[in-house]
Design a protein around this motif. Structure first.
Motif, PDB file in Angstrom:
ATOM      1  N   THR A   3      51.662  35.956   1.091  1.00 32.19           N
ATOM      2  CA  THR A   3      52.868  35.129   1.130  1.00 32.19           C
ATOM      3  C   THR A   3      53.315  34.966   2.566  1.00 32.19           C
ATOM      4  O   THR A   3      52.915  35.709   3.460  1.00 32.19           O
ATOM      5  N   SER A   4      54.164  33.995   2.761  1.00 30.59           N
ATOM      6  CA  SER A   4      54.763  33.764   4.072  1.00 30.59           C
ATOM      7  C   SER A   4      56.260  33.565   3.894  1.00 30.59           C
ATOM      8  O   SER A   4      56.717  33.212   2.807  1.00 30.59           O
ATOM      9  N   ILE A   5      57.000  33.777   4.952  1.00 35.75           N
ATOM     10  CA  ILE A   5      58.449  33.595   4.918  1.00 35.75           C
ATOM     11  C   ILE A   5      58.844  32.754   6.118  1.00 35.75           C
ATOM     12  O   ILE A   5      58.370  32.990   7.240  1.00 35.75           O
ATOM     13  N   LEU A   6      59.710  31.787   5.897  1.00 32.18           N
ATOM     14  CA  LEU A   6      60.309  31.012   6.979  1.00 32.18           C
ATOM     15  C   LEU A   6      61.719  31.558   7.156  1.00 32.18           C
ATOM     16  O   LEU A   6      62.540  31.485   6.245  1.00 32.18           O
ATOM     17  N   PHE A   7      61.985  32.137   8.309  1.00 31.26           N
ATOM     18  CA  PHE A   7      63.273  32.778   8.590  1.00 31.26           C
ATOM     19  C   PHE A   7      63.993  31.922   9.631  1.00 31.26           C
ATOM     20  O   PHE A   7      63.495  31.765  10.744  1.00 31.26           O
ATOM     21  N   ASP A  20      56.512  37.216  13.160  1.00 35.32           N
ATOM     22  CA  ASP A  20      55.244  37.272  13.882  1.00 35.32           C
ATOM     23  C   ASP A  20      55.125  36.110  14.865  1.00 35.32           C
ATOM     24  O   ASP A  20      54.553  36.248  15.933  1.00 35.32           O
ATOM     25  N   ARG A  21      55.658  34.957  14.453  1.00 41.44           N
ATOM     26  CA  ARG A  21      55.637  33.755  15.291  1.00 41.44           C
ATOM     27  C   ARG A  21      57.047  33.197  15.347  1.00 41.44           C
ATOM     28  O   ARG A  21      57.831  33.382  14.425  1.00 41.44           O
ATOM     29  N   VAL A  22      57.343  32.501  16.440  1.00 44.19           N
ATOM     30  CA  VAL A  22      58.672  31.935  16.647  1.00 44.19           C
ATOM     31  C   VAL A  22      58.537  30.460  16.992  1.00 44.19           C
ATOM     32  O   VAL A  22      57.668  30.079  17.775  1.00 44.19           O
TER      33      VAL A  22
END
Length: 181
Positions: A3-7, A20-22
């Motif tokens: 899964t991935s999350i967009l924060f 992890d990435r911005v």
């Protein structure tokens, strides 16, 4: 879990800890994107560099000087901007920045929307001069805020949750009060 999350947040400290990435946005457009460590350690857009310089530093007391800030303001929503939207606030800006919108330059595992990404850390606006110091608090005058014996309970009689119990405080002009809890 695959899964991935967009924060999405304005809190850079939280972003630096959980992502992890911005992706950094300015005026509704991605201006820099890449691995968190690289973005925070070596920003390649002057706006990103300015944001990072604005962060409070661990161990620094509020009395040791004001936090850095960036001069100027972003364009108003809906404004049509020619060239780079950050150019009016950027010390690196040259004529091509005002006329030619920079593409999202591919820098390997990251990208930057700055014609001068290799010099980005020197392009954010310097901090303005410190504002005049506020005179000491005069406690001979009445406080501008006084709360005495404040209590607050949520829920009902069967499951009460005490949020505050008998809290008192006073605040005078020129003071800043932070409540955490």
């Amino acid at each position: 879990f695959a899964t991935s999350i967009l924060f999405i947040s304005h809190n850079l400290a939280v972003i630096s800890q959980v992502c992890d990435r911005v992706g950094v946005l300015y005026a509704g457009q991605v201006i820099e994107e890449g691995p968190t460590e690289e973005i925070f350690g070596d920003p390649r857009h002057p706006y990103t560099a300015g944001l990072i310089r604005c962060l409070p530093r661990q161990g620094r007391r509020k009395g040791s000087g004001s936090l850095e800030s960036m001069a100027g303001s972003p364009p108003a929503p809906g404004d049509v901007v020619r060239g780079c939207s950050f150019a009016p606030r950027c010390r690196l800006a040259e004529e091509n920045c005002r006329t030619d919108a920079p593409p999202l330059y591919d820098l390997g595992d990251r990208a930057s929307r700055c014609h001068y990404h290799e010099r980005a850390q020197s392009g954010a606006s310097p901090a303005p001069a410190d504002p005049p110091a506020i005179a000491g608090v005069d406690r001979r005058q009445p406080p501008i805020l006084r709360a005495i014996g404040v209590s607050k309970t949520f829920g009902d009689a069967h499951q009460p949750v005490r949020a505050l119990h008998d809290v008192s405080l006073e605040l005078w002009p020129g003071e800043t009060l932070g409540l955490v809890g």
